[in-house]
Scaffold this motif. Structure first.
Motif, PDB file in Angstrom:
ATOM      1  N   PHE A  75      35.334  89.805-125.348  1.00  0.00           N
ATOM      2  CA  PHE A  75      34.160  89.021-124.942  1.00  0.00           C
ATOM      3  C   PHE A  75      34.439  88.314-123.618  1.00  0.00           C
ATOM      4  N   ARG A  76      33.381  88.230-122.811  1.00  0.00           N
ATOM      5  CA  ARG A  76      33.523  87.492-121.551  1.00  0.00           C
ATOM      6  C   ARG A  76      32.182  86.899-121.163  1.00  0.00           C
ATOM      7  N   LEU A  77      32.170  85.608-120.899  1.00  0.00           N
ATOM      8  CA  LEU A  77      30.959  84.942-120.417  1.00  0.00           C
ATOM      9  C   LEU A  77      31.389  84.042-119.266  1.00  0.00           C
ATOM     10  N   LYS A  78      30.819  84.309-118.083  1.00  0.00           N
ATOM     11  CA  LYS A  78      31.256  83.561-116.903  1.00  0.00           C
ATOM     12  C   LYS A  78      30.029  83.033-116.186  1.00  0.00           C
ATOM     13  N   THR A  79      29.943  81.705-116.040  1.00  0.00           N
ATOM     14  CA  THR A  79      28.775  81.150-115.342  1.00  0.00           C
ATOM     15  C   THR A  79      28.878  81.485-113.852  1.00  0.00           C
ATOM     16  N   ALA A  80      27.704  81.737-113.259  1.00  0.00           N
ATOM     17  CA  ALA A  80      27.655  82.152-111.855  1.00  0.00           C
ATOM     18  C   ALA A  80      27.476  80.932-110.959  1.00  0.00           C
ATOM     19  N   PRO A  81      27.879  81.030-109.683  1.00  0.00           N
ATOM     20  CA  PRO A  81      27.678  79.909-108.752  1.00  0.00           C
ATOM     21  C   PRO A  81      26.216  79.812-108.323  1.00  0.00           C
ATOM     22  N   TRP A 105      19.946  78.919-113.942  1.00  0.00           N
ATOM     23  CA  TRP A 105      20.205  80.329-113.620  1.00  0.00           C
ATOM     24  C   TRP A 105      21.670  80.678-113.789  1.00  0.00           C
ATOM     25  N   HIS A 106      22.549  79.664-113.643  1.00  0.00           N
ATOM     26  CA  HIS A 106      23.986  79.951-113.826  1.00  0.00           C
ATOM     27  C   HIS A 106      24.249  80.427-115.256  1.00  0.00           C
ATOM     28  N   LEU A 107      23.509  79.825-116.219  1.00  0.00           N
ATOM     29  CA  LEU A 107      23.704  80.215-117.617  1.00  0.00           C
ATOM     30  C   LEU A 107      22.962  81.516-117.916  1.00  0.00           C
ATOM     31  N   ALA A 108      21.712  81.625-117.415  1.00  0.00           N
ATOM     32  CA  ALA A 108      20.938  82.845-117.685  1.00  0.00           C
ATOM     33  C   ALA A 108      21.700  84.069-117.176  1.00  0.00           C
ATOM     34  N   THR A 109      22.261  83.965-115.966  1.00  0.00           N
ATOM     35  CA  THR A 109      23.026  85.093-115.408  1.00  0.00           C
ATOM     36  C   THR A 109      24.262  85.372-116.265  1.00  0.00           C
ATOM     37  N   ALA A 110      24.916  84.304-116.696  1.00  0.00           N
ATOM     38  CA  ALA A 110      26.117  84.492-117.529  1.00  0.00           C
ATOM     39  C   ALA A 110      25.762  85.221-118.818  1.00  0.00           C
ATOM     40  N   PHE A 136      16.664  82.865-126.885  1.00  0.00           N
ATOM     41  CA  PHE A 136      17.012  81.689-127.703  1.00  0.00           C
ATOM     42  C   PHE A 136      17.157  80.449-126.811  1.00  0.00           C
ATOM     43  N   VAL A 137      17.877  80.578-125.714  1.00  0.00           N
ATOM     44  CA  VAL A 137      18.086  79.433-124.817  1.00  0.00           C
ATOM     45  C   VAL A 137      16.753  79.009-124.185  1.00  0.00           C
ATOM     46  N   ARG A 138      15.894  79.983-123.847  1.00  0.00           N
ATOM     47  CA  ARG A 138      14.566  79.621-123.292  1.00  0.00           C
ATOM     48  C   ARG A 138      13.761  78.833-124.323  1.00  0.00           C
ATOM     49  N   ARG A 139      13.869  79.252-125.594  1.00  0.00           N
ATOM     50  CA  ARG A 139      13.170  78.528-126.670  1.00  0.00           C
ATOM     51  C   ARG A 139      13.704  77.095-126.787  1.00  0.00           C
ATOM     52  N   LEU A 140      15.015  76.965-126.692  1.00  0.00           N
ATOM     53  CA  LEU A 140      15.608  75.614-126.771  1.00  0.00           C
ATOM     54  C   LEU A 140      15.091  74.738-125.632  1.00  0.00           C
ATOM     55  N   ARG A 141      15.016  75.321-124.421  1.00  0.00           N
ATOM     56  CA  ARG A 141      14.523  74.546-123.263  1.00  0.00           C
ATOM     57  C   ARG A 141      13.087  74.110-123.478  1.00  0.00           C
ATOM     58  N   ARG A 142      12.252  75.083-123.942  1.00  0.00           N
ATOM     59  CA  ARG A 142      10.830  74.744-124.166  1.00  0.00           C
ATOM     60  C   ARG A 142      10.710  73.628-125.203  1.00  0.00           C
ATOM     61  N   ASN A 170      22.321  68.646-128.213  1.00  0.00           N
ATOM     62  CA  ASN A 170      22.595  67.617-127.192  1.00  0.00           C
ATOM     63  C   ASN A 170      23.691  68.096-126.240  1.00  0.00           C
ATOM     64  N   VAL A 171      24.730  68.711-126.838  1.00  0.00           N
ATOM     65  CA  VAL A 171      25.845  69.192-125.998  1.00  0.00           C
ATOM     66  C   VAL A 171      25.360  70.316-125.077  1.00  0.00           C
ATOM     67  N   LEU A 172      24.574  71.246-125.627  1.00  0.00           N
ATOM     68  CA  LEU A 172      24.056  72.347-124.794  1.00  0.00           C
ATOM     69  C   LEU A 172      23.184  71.779-123.670  1.00  0.00           C
ATOM     70  N   ARG A 173      22.368  70.777-123.995  1.00  0.00           N
ATOM     71  CA  ARG A 173      21.465  70.210-122.984  1.00  0.00           C
ATOM     72  C   ARG A 173      22.260  69.545-121.858  1.00  0.00           C
ATOM     73  N   VAL A 174      23.210  68.673-122.226  1.00  0.00           N
ATOM     74  CA  VAL A 174      23.926  67.969-121.153  1.00  0.00           C
ATOM     75  C   VAL A 174      24.793  68.940-120.353  1.00  0.00           C
ATOM     76  N   ALA A 175      25.273  69.996-121.004  1.00  0.00           N
ATOM     77  CA  ALA A 175      26.151  70.937-120.279  1.00  0.00           C
ATOM     78  C   ALA A 175      25.350  71.881-119.384  1.00  0.00           C
ATOM     79  N   PHE A 176      24.174  72.328-119.857  1.00  0.00           N
ATOM     80  CA  PHE A 176      23.527  73.459-119.178  1.00  0.00           C
ATOM     81  C   PHE A 176      22.180  73.162-118.524  1.00  0.00           C
ATOM     82  N   ALA A 177      21.505  72.073-118.927  1.00  0.00           N
ATOM     83  CA  ALA A 177      20.101  71.949-118.510  1.00  0.00           C
ATOM     84  C   ALA A 177      19.917  71.369-117.110  1.00  0.00           C
ATOM     85  N   ALA A 178      20.797  70.468-116.678  1.00  0.00           N
ATOM     86  CA  ALA A 178      20.491  69.724-115.451  1.00  0.00           C
ATOM     87  C   ALA A 178      21.190  70.291-114.209  1.00  0.00           C
ATOM     88  N   HIS A 179      22.503  70.190-114.148  1.00  0.00           N
ATOM     89  CA  HIS A 179      23.243  70.599-112.949  1.00  0.00           C
ATOM     90  C   HIS A 179      24.281  71.659-113.326  1.00  0.00           C
TER      91      HIS A 179
END
Ligand SMILES: Cc1cc2nc3c(=O)[nH]c(=O)nc-3n(C[C@H](O)[C@H](O)[C@H](O)COP(=O)(O)OP(=O)(O)OC[C@H]3O[C@@H](n4cnc5c(N)ncnc54)[C@H](O)[C@@H]3O)c2cc1C
Length: 412
Positions: free
Chosen positions: A73-79, A84-89, A107-113, A162-171
């Motif tokens: 398995f490999r998941l790497k966030t993009a610059p 988009w860094h997460l969506a691309t990953a 799933f992640v789009r649903r969480l954001r909505r 909460n962890v997913l939001r603070v890690a992925f949603a803003a910056h």
């Protein structure tokens, strides 16, 4: 407290959890491998304060989130900017089929909505009910266990969100992984104590408080050595240590907090250190393992530590981690041999088990809030933060919130 694991027996018993260095003869390791996220704003701010002008790269190895289980398995966030860094990953993740990747993105789009909100009673496994098995096993479950130290069947979906939001949603850099390059005592408690000392404060090590009794003017603080009176006290012990300090006062906030933490369960974390005679020759300082039995490998040699020192982490009360220490170290060595060709035998090994590493962050768990328990008496600690699971960030956020309340009351 005695954060190096030395000193009087009473202190040793009580200082079980604090993130700290452990001196083992000539060798020094941490009581457990810790990682931070770029989103740990409060912790990073306090670290900047106590380390003065020291550059972040001297304290941490900071990288974009890169989860890798070699060959699996490999998941790497993009610059790229968030999200988009997460969506691309997710769209380029290796080890998931095309439909599995699309399902995780949906799933992640649903969480954001849904603004990363869900019912308090929902568990992570229920939240993930429509996610493909491979995405659960390779991605979501390891993330949940790493963040909440609680099995997905019991873990709080809201805290995980909460962890997913603070890690992925803003910056994009909020999801960076920061691994300490220096030992945990040198990272925070030692420079924090020095800072307090140079700002008209005093830190007393090895002094156990046995009782706190609020009165009209403040709080009586009893230790084995003395009895003193202060204008206010902020309690920042572990949740299992709270009841020892406070006399029962039915109906008072302090007793309600004691009753709430009385219902907590706890989860262990085991860190198995294996010292090999040469470099580990692994592609990254942090690798996901196959959980048979180790879950994560940290190559301390790539992180400013001893060359060839492997730190392998097993979180939660999994059966594989419960075997006798020598057997566990040997099983980890066998596991590492499956990963690294021609690994020589280890020259030294040590397992550190923190039995109450964190409270079990279960769905619907009622926890006390940081701040005033009653006049002159304040509460903080990782278990009081409403948003984060038991982490350094929860500890610092709650400490700062409670300290602000205390200071405001003194100046009112
Ligand atoms: C093995 C392990 C791995 C972890 N990994 C991570 C990680 O990767 N990332 C992360 O963010 N978090 C991690 N954590 C969690 C993190 O370490 C904790 O959330 C954090 O240290 C809790 O801080 P705290 O100040 O709330 O409590 P504690 O660190 O438990 O501090 C409480 C203090 O109170 C003192 N005390 C208790 N009773 C008394 C008394 N009567 N008188 C005087 N002093 C007393 C204790 O000695 C201790 O120093 C990990 C924890 C462990 C154990």
């Amino acid at each position: 407290m005695d954060w190096n694991g030395r000193g009087r027996d009473a202190c040793r018993r009580r200082a079980q959890r604090i993130a700290r260095r452990v001196d083992l003869g000539e060798r020094r390791v941490d009581n457990g491998q810790h990682i931070l996220l770029g989103a740990y704003a409060q912790t990073l701010s306090l670290l900047r304060t106590v380390h003065g002008g020291r550059a972040e790269h001297e304290l941490f190895d900071r990288r974009r989130l890169h989860l890798e289980q070699p060959g699996v398995f490999r998941l790497k966030t993009a610059p790229l900017p968030a999200p988009w860094h997460l969506a691309t990953a997710l769209l380029t993740a290796r080890g998931l089929s095309r439909s599995e990747r699309l399902s995780t993105v949906a799933f992640v789009r649903r969480l954001r909505r849904g603004r990363y909100r869900c019912a308090a009673q929902l568990t992570v496994s229920t939240l993930l009910a429509d996610q493909p098995d491979a995405a659960v096993t390779l991605l979501w479950e390891p993330l949940c266990i790493a963040a909440l130290n609680t099995p997905i069947e019991a873990a709080s979906a809201q805290i995980f969100l909460n962890v997913l939001r603070v890690a992925f949603a803003a910056h994009a850099r909020d999801s960076d992984v920061l691994i300490p390059r220096i030992d945990l005592t040198a990272l925070f408690p030692a420079p924090a104590a020095a800072y307090v000392g140079t700002h008209a404060g005093e830190v007393r090590l090895g002094e156990t408080v046995s009782r706190l009794t609020p009165d009209a003017d403040g709080v009586h603080v009893e230790t084995q050595a003395r009895e003193e009176h202060f204008a206010a006290a902020l309690i920042a012990v572990g949740p299992h240590q709270l009841a020892d300090l406070l006399a029962p006062q039915p109906g008072h906030a302090a007793s309600i907090a004691v009753a709430q933490v009385g219902a907590f369960a706890y989860e262990p974390i085991r860190t198995i250190y294996l010292q090999y005679p040469g470099p580990l020759r692994v592609p990254a300082p942090m690798l996901k393992l196959d959980s048979d039995p180790g879950q994560w490998l940290f190559d301390r040699g790539q992180l400013g530590g001893a060359t060839g020192l492997a730190a392998v982490v097993i979180s939660t009360d999994v059966a594989a981690g419960q075997v006798e220490q020598g057997v566990l170290a040997s099983a980890i060595d066998t596991q590492l041999r499956r990963l690294i060709a021609d690994l020589p035998p280890p020259v030294w090994e040590q397992t550190i088990t923190e039995r109450r590493a964190t409270y079990a962050c279960t769905a619907g768990l009622v926890r006390p809030a940081p701040g005033a328990l009653q006049p002159h008496l304040y509460l903080a600690g990782d278990y009081t933060d409403a948003e984060f699971p038991a982490t350094l960030e929860a500890a610092t956020r709650s400490g700062v919130a409670a300290a602000r309340q205390l200071l405001a009351s003194l100046h009112a």
